[in-house]
Design a protein around this motif. Sequence first.
Motif, PDB file in Angstrom:
ATOM      1  N   SER A  72       0.830  -1.212   0.000  1.00 55.00           N
ATOM      2  CA  SER A  72       0.000   0.000   0.000  1.00 55.00           C
ATOM      3  C   SER A  72       0.860   1.255   0.000  1.00 55.00           C
ATOM      4  CB  SER A  72      -0.916   0.009   1.228  1.00 55.00           C
ATOM      5  OG  SER A  72      -1.771  -1.105   1.218  1.00 55.00           O
TER       6      SER A  72
ATOM      7  N   HIS B  41       1.842   6.154  -7.343  1.00 57.60           N
ATOM      8  CA  HIS B  41       0.623   6.231  -8.155  1.00 57.60           C
ATOM      9  C   HIS B  41       0.629   7.387  -9.154  1.00 57.60           C
ATOM     10  CE1 HIS B  41      -0.626   9.399  -5.382  1.00 57.60           C
ATOM     11  NE2 HIS B  41      -1.603   9.699  -6.213  1.00 57.60           N
TER      12      HIS B  41
ATOM     13  N   ILE C 203      -2.943  -3.796  -6.280  1.00 57.31           N
ATOM     14  CA  ILE C 203      -3.720  -2.775  -5.565  1.00 57.31           C
ATOM     15  C   ILE C 203      -3.958  -1.568  -6.470  1.00 57.31           C
ATOM     16  CG2 ILE C 203      -3.621  -1.092  -3.672  1.00 57.31           C
ATOM     17  CD1 ILE C 203      -2.157  -3.263  -2.008  1.00 57.31           C
ATOM     18  N   PHE C 204      -2.901  -1.110  -7.142  1.00 62.33           N
ATOM     19  CA  PHE C 204      -2.988   0.052  -8.026  1.00 62.33           C
ATOM     20  C   PHE C 204      -4.005  -0.165  -9.147  1.00 62.33           C
ATOM     21  CE2 PHE C 204      -1.503   2.370 -11.840  1.00 62.33           C
ATOM     22  CZ  PHE C 204      -1.529   3.669 -11.355  1.00 62.33           C
ATOM     23  N   LYS C 205      -4.062  -1.384  -9.682  1.00 63.09           N
ATOM     24  CA  LYS C 205      -4.974  -1.695 -10.791  1.00 63.09           C
ATOM     25  C   LYS C 205      -6.349  -2.154 -10.311  1.00 63.09           C
ATOM     26  CE  LYS C 205      -2.019  -4.575 -12.825  1.00 63.09           C
ATOM     27  NZ  LYS C 205      -1.444  -5.493 -13.848  1.00 63.09           N
ATOM     28  N   ASN C 206      -6.583  -2.140  -8.996  1.00 60.70           N
ATOM     29  CA  ASN C 206      -7.840  -2.606  -8.403  1.00 60.70           C
ATOM     30  C   ASN C 206      -8.112  -4.074  -8.726  1.00 60.70           C
ATOM     31  OD1 ASN C 206     -10.112  -2.333  -6.815  1.00 60.70           O
ATOM     32  ND2 ASN C 206     -11.394  -1.506  -8.451  1.00 60.70           N
TER      33      ASN C 206
ATOM     34  N   LYS D 259     -10.673  -4.857  -1.606  1.00 61.72           N
ATOM     35  CA  LYS D 259     -10.871  -3.644  -2.401  1.00 61.72           C
ATOM     36  C   LYS D 259     -10.599  -2.341  -1.641  1.00 61.72           C
ATOM     37  CE  LYS D 259     -12.134  -5.886  -6.088  1.00 61.72           C
ATOM     38  NZ  LYS D 259     -11.242  -5.935  -7.272  1.00 61.72           N
TER      39      LYS D 259
ATOM     40  N   TYR E  83      -7.443  -0.352  -2.571  1.00 59.13           N
ATOM     41  CA  TYR E  83      -7.506   0.487  -3.774  1.00 59.13           C
ATOM     42  C   TYR E  83      -8.188   1.815  -3.462  1.00 59.13           C
ATOM     43  CZ  TYR E  83      -8.890   2.237  -8.355  1.00 59.13           C
ATOM     44  OH  TYR E  83      -9.091   3.047  -9.448  1.00 59.13           O
TER      45      TYR E  83
ATOM     46  N   ASP F 254      -9.422   9.478  -1.102  1.00 56.48           N
ATOM     47  CA  ASP F 254      -8.140   8.767  -1.057  1.00 56.48           C
ATOM     48  C   ASP F 254      -7.091   9.585  -0.311  1.00 56.48           C
ATOM     49  OD1 ASP F 254      -6.919  10.582  -2.924  1.00 56.48           O
ATOM     50  OD2 ASP F 254      -7.822   9.472  -4.579  1.00 56.48           O
TER      51      ASP F 254
END
Length: 348
Positions: free
Chosen positions: A26, A33, A79-82, A87, A90, A98
């Motif tokens: 994370s 990101h 995580i970045f791409k969901n 969930k 993300y 966020d």
Amino acid sequence: MHLMSITLDNLRNKGHEISDREYEASLIAILLHDIGHGPFSHALEYTLLKGIPHESLSLLLMESLNNQLNGQLDLALRIFKNKYERKFFYQLVSSQLDIDRLDYLQRDCFFTGVSEGTIGADRIIKMMNIKDDQIVVEEKGLYSIENFLSARRLMYWQVYLHKTTVSAEKMLINLITRAKDLQQSGVNVEGSHAFRHLLQNNFTLRDFQQSSDLLETFADMDDFDIWGAIKYWKNHDDVVLRSISKMFLTRNLFKIKLSNTPIEEKELSLMKKEVAKGLKISDEELHYFVSSGFISNNAYVAKEKVMILTKKGEVIDVAQAADLPNIKAMSKIVKKYYACRAKNLTLR
């Protein structure tokens, strides 16, 4: 990244299981990101590279790093791409609430001195919880969320979409567009190797996906490439490139008008005549000195809800939980129209 660590620690303290591997992934995801942003961030996002959002370049750069690190970024990428099954991770990286938004609102209101943008990020983070694999905010944090959404709206109109910002960004966009047009028509335009390479070509996302060298060239660029080039361009033979560069460097910004209704064509024609008065420039060249369009601000996107966990254990949308009508009003897209033109223009 620091705020993410505080958030994850808080969620752990509330009894939610977060492994060390998930914790690290994370932090990596939030750290990287936005790595795909080019020079001047959003201002030039679709000017240097047509139709390539920075999120796509962030993903390519993260995948490149992952290859160099033998797959150690696998979970961060999921995580970045969901694509990760849990969930809520993300949501912490990309959502209406966020960690990025909590960070930049605090930072930007501090550096601009716009106190209305101040938010209680620590308070919001302490009120965060997880319910049914989604991030929720405990009911006692409701007013902090209202303040957060209101502050974001105010920061957009007072800073990000301020008329001076819009004017300067439009000048920069027109300047880079002119440089690109000249370079691709065979006129030499000074700049760093990486900058000129991007000016000479109209690369697609597929080009970046197929060439690690191209991705590295893009990653070599920063704001200094642009500033350095503009200082060369102020002496260029091309009247458009030279004039806008001088104006930009001396902060002789385009005069701008904002309106709640579209700018009429008649008014745009008058602006063009005003700019062209006494100058021997073509209609094609005039285009770079007069611009129009619209800007929009929606502080709360209804389809990306911020969920409130009530004292009864129910999960409801913040617009429903709030006792003020302003949250519902913020979900409406507000659009303003602009027209800007060069002022005091002399083509010496």
